[in-house]
Scaffold this motif. Structure first.
Motif, mmCIF file in Angstrom:
data_model
loop_
_atom_site.group_PDB
_atom_site.id
_atom_site.type_symbol
_atom_site.label_atom_id
_atom_site.label_comp_id
_atom_site.label_asym_id
_atom_site.label_seq_id
_atom_site.Cartn_x
_atom_site.Cartn_y
_atom_site.Cartn_z
ATOM 1 N N GLY A 254 1.169 -1.035 0.435
ATOM 2 C CA GLY A 254 0.441 0.292 0.212
ATOM 3 C C GLY A 254 0.742 1.283 -0.136
ATOM 4 N N VAL A 255 2.498 1.300 -0.016
ATOM 5 C CA VAL A 255 2.937 2.166 0.060
ATOM 6 C C VAL A 255 2.733 2.825 -1.857
ATOM 7 C CG1 VAL A 255 5.299 3.094 -0.373
ATOM 8 C CG2 VAL A 255 4.478 1.925 1.705
ATOM 9 N N LYS A 256 2.235 4.172 -1.900
ATOM 10 C CA LYS A 256 1.883 4.901 -2.930
ATOM 11 C C LYS A 256 3.200 5.366 -3.524
ATOM 12 C CE LYS A 256 -3.071 6.400 -1.642
ATOM 13 N NZ LYS A 256 -3.733 6.973 -1.850
ATOM 14 N N GLY A 257 3.081 5.430 -5.133
ATOM 15 C CA GLY A 257 4.417 5.910 -5.670
ATOM 16 C C GLY A 257 4.430 5.097 -6.959
ATOM 17 N N LEU A 258 5.423 5.396 -7.504
ATOM 18 C CA LEU A 258 6.318 4.723 -8.475
ATOM 19 C C LEU A 258 6.146 3.502 -8.703
ATOM 20 C CD1 LEU A 258 8.681 7.154 -9.527
ATOM 21 C CD2 LEU A 258 6.884 7.379 -10.522
ATOM 22 N N GLY A 259 6.464 2.571 -7.502
ATOM 23 C CA GLY A 259 5.940 1.121 -7.498
ATOM 24 C C GLY A 259 4.560 0.487 -7.670
ATOM 25 N N GLN A 260 3.782 1.204 -7.486
ATOM 26 C CA GLN A 260 2.109 1.636 -7.812
ATOM 27 C C GLN A 260 2.343 0.578 -9.630
ATOM 28 O OE1 GLN A 260 -0.847 2.725 -5.279
ATOM 29 N NE2 GLN A 260 -0.422 1.550 -3.453
ATOM 30 N N PRO A 261 1.967 1.757 -10.014
ATOM 31 C CA PRO A 261 2.351 1.722 -11.357
ATOM 32 C C PRO A 261 3.054 0.794 -11.857
ATOM 33 C CG PRO A 261 2.658 3.626 -10.891
ATOM 34 C CD PRO A 261 2.502 2.872 -9.909
ATOM 35 N N VAL A 262 4.107 0.079 -11.442
ATOM 36 C CA VAL A 262 5.299 -1.193 -12.064
ATOM 37 C C VAL A 262 4.676 -2.311 -11.979
ATOM 38 C CG1 VAL A 262 7.257 -2.149 -11.938
ATOM 39 C CG2 VAL A 262 7.214 0.667 -12.034
ATOM 40 N N LEU A 263 4.059 -2.242 -11.235
ATOM 41 C CA LEU A 263 3.464 -3.405 -9.420
ATOM 42 C C LEU A 263 2.099 -3.839 -11.216
ATOM 43 C CD1 LEU A 263 3.208 -5.986 -8.199
ATOM 44 C CD2 LEU A 263 1.570 -4.478 -6.498
ATOM 45 N N LYS A 264 1.034 -2.527 -11.214
ATOM 46 C CA LYS A 264 0.315 -2.692 -12.165
ATOM 47 C C LYS A 264 0.427 -3.031 -12.774
ATOM 48 C CE LYS A 264 -4.325 -0.194 -13.182
ATOM 49 N NZ LYS A 264 -4.657 1.801 -13.522
ATOM 50 N N SER A 265 1.770 -2.413 -13.624
ATOM 51 C CA SER A 265 1.699 -3.260 -15.452
ATOM 52 C C SER A 265 2.264 -4.286 -15.622
ATOM 53 C CB SER A 265 3.260 -1.916 -15.666
ATOM 54 O OG SER A 265 4.407 -2.320 -14.962
ATOM 55 N N ILE A 266 2.863 -5.263 -14.068
ATOM 56 C CA ILE A 266 3.231 -6.602 -14.119
ATOM 57 C C ILE A 266 1.620 -7.586 -14.238
ATOM 58 C CG2 ILE A 266 4.101 -8.415 -12.709
ATOM 59 C CD1 ILE A 266 5.871 -6.104 -11.859
ATOM 60 N N THR A 267 1.191 -6.602 -13.096
ATOM 61 C CA THR A 267 -0.599 -7.555 -13.200
ATOM 62 C C THR A 267 -1.513 -7.654 -14.031
ATOM 63 O OG1 THR A 267 -1.460 -6.224 -11.991
ATOM 64 C CG2 THR A 267 -0.282 -8.036 -10.901
ATOM 65 N N ASN A 268 -1.364 -6.238 -15.038
ATOM 66 C CA ASN A 268 -2.070 -6.549 -15.872
ATOM 67 C C ASN A 268 -1.652 -6.175 -17.528
ATOM 68 O OD1 ASN A 268 -4.654 -5.465 -14.936
ATOM 69 N ND2 ASN A 268 -3.191 -4.461 -14.162
ATOM 70 N N GLN A 269 0.083 -6.447 -17.586
ATOM 71 C CA GLN A 269 0.594 -6.587 -18.752
ATOM 72 C C GLN A 269 0.775 -5.354 -19.097
ATOM 73 O OE1 GLN A 269 -0.537 -10.111 -21.206
ATOM 74 N NE2 GLN A 269 0.189 -11.301 -19.955
ATOM 75 N N TYR A 270 0.840 -4.358 -18.736
ATOM 76 C CA TYR A 270 0.466 -2.635 -19.544
ATOM 77 C C TYR A 270 1.927 -2.527 -19.709
ATOM 78 C CZ TYR A 270 -3.986 -1.798 -18.062
ATOM 79 O OH TYR A 270 -5.775 -2.524 -18.335
ATOM 80 N N PHE A 271 2.661 -2.662 -20.255
ATOM 81 C CA PHE A 271 4.272 -2.529 -20.828
ATOM 82 C C PHE A 271 4.564 -1.515 -20.557
ATOM 83 C CE2 PHE A 271 7.509 -1.347 -24.041
ATOM 84 C CZ PHE A 271 8.475 -2.409 -23.928
#
Length: 299
Positions: free
Chosen positions: A244-261
């Protein structure tokens, strides 16, 4: 055949006994978290308040002022206009691609974690340098901290404090603090004994020798430790986003789970840009400090 026989004859705990040990440890930790979780959480409330305030400050400050301050600090530390210009261009691109808010959140976490790591790590490093017994005790702990997988830090912290900023900060500090402790210890131990004897001969007290001789001479090595701490903090950004730490890591994690290159690539590059900026600034400052100390020694 001999190998399989050796494996079957190797002494092991019974599965039932092992299961009982695990259940006992898990039950003990759960009871500890229920008993003292609220107290420990309240202990970290001032840190959470400061972190939230600092994050809001960075988000509320006009972008041009933030860039000007960071570029100015980079120039003061390095005396390089090229580095200052690189900071301006990097942050302009971060804002242009819509990553400004997440970058400010990440910067707030990294700066707070770095300050906490310095505040805790430098005194521990000094204690290690002054006592071989302290060094013998702390070194194995640092070895475990540096070799333990980063994900493992999240388990007890989340069980104790839940998800949010403070568990993320604690996990980042635990992961990133060993370099500043080790290099503070090393830097102070490498100070020339003749210099220390001269300071003692002039009547300097132990505190005066520490603050006036050892720490200034060890500053380049300590800065190298701080540099490594900053880099390791940034490397924990993506992992900390899992709790739950907001920042640049959350979009990276989202891109991994949803394949948003593209989303992962852009935010990953923003993390790289921050890492390069912090690395160049801290290295330049350490180099200038080393040149300054050499000038004093030659003078």
């Amino acid at each position: 055949m001999a190998e399989s026989s050796w494996l079957t004859e190797f002494p092991q705990l019974d599965r039932a006994d092992l299961r009982d040990i695990r259940k006992s440890l898990d039950a003990g930790y759960r009871e500890f978290s229920r008993e003292y979780g609220e107290f420990i959480e309240s202990f970290f409330d001032p840190l959470l308040t400061f972190l939230v305030w600092f994050e809001k400050l960075l988000l509320a400050t006009p972008w041009w002022l933030v860039i000007a301050v960071i570029a100015g600090l980079a120039y003061l530390a390095s005396r390089s206009w090229k580095l200052g210009l690189g900071v301006v261009i990097s942050f302009m691109l971060i804002g242009y691609f819509g990553m400004w808010d997440n970058t400010m959140r990440t910067m707030s976490i990294i700066l707070v974690c770095t300050l906490m790591a310095i505040a805790l790590g430098v005194p521990i490093g000094i204690a290690m340098a002054r006592s071989d017994r302290a060094q013998a005790f702390v070194t194995p702990v640092l070895d475990v901290m540096q070799t333990m997988p980063a994900f493992v830090y999240l388990i007890p912290v989340v069980m104790l404090l839940g998800i949010g900023k403070i568990p993320g900060v604690i996990a980042v500090i635990i992961y990133a603090i060993p370099p500043v402790i080790r290099l503070t210890n090393l830097g102070i131990r490498l100070v020339d004994k003749d210099v220390m004897e001269a300071a003692t001969a002039y009547g300097a007290s132990p505190f005066q020798r520490l603050t006036g001789v050892q720490l200034p001479l060890a500053m380049p090595t300590i800065m190298a430790g701080i540099n490594q701490t900053i880099m390791m903090s940034l490397s924990m950004v993506v992992i900390a986003s899992m709790i739950g730490v907001k920042g640049l890591g959350q979009p990276v994690l989202k891109s991994i789970t949803n394949q948003y290159f593209t989303l992962g690539l852009l935010n990953g590059l923003a993390i790289v840009a921050l890492a390069i900026i912090f690395d160049r600034v801290s290295q330049a400052y350490a180099k200038r400090a080393q040149e300054h100390m050499k000038g004093l020694e030659n003078g």
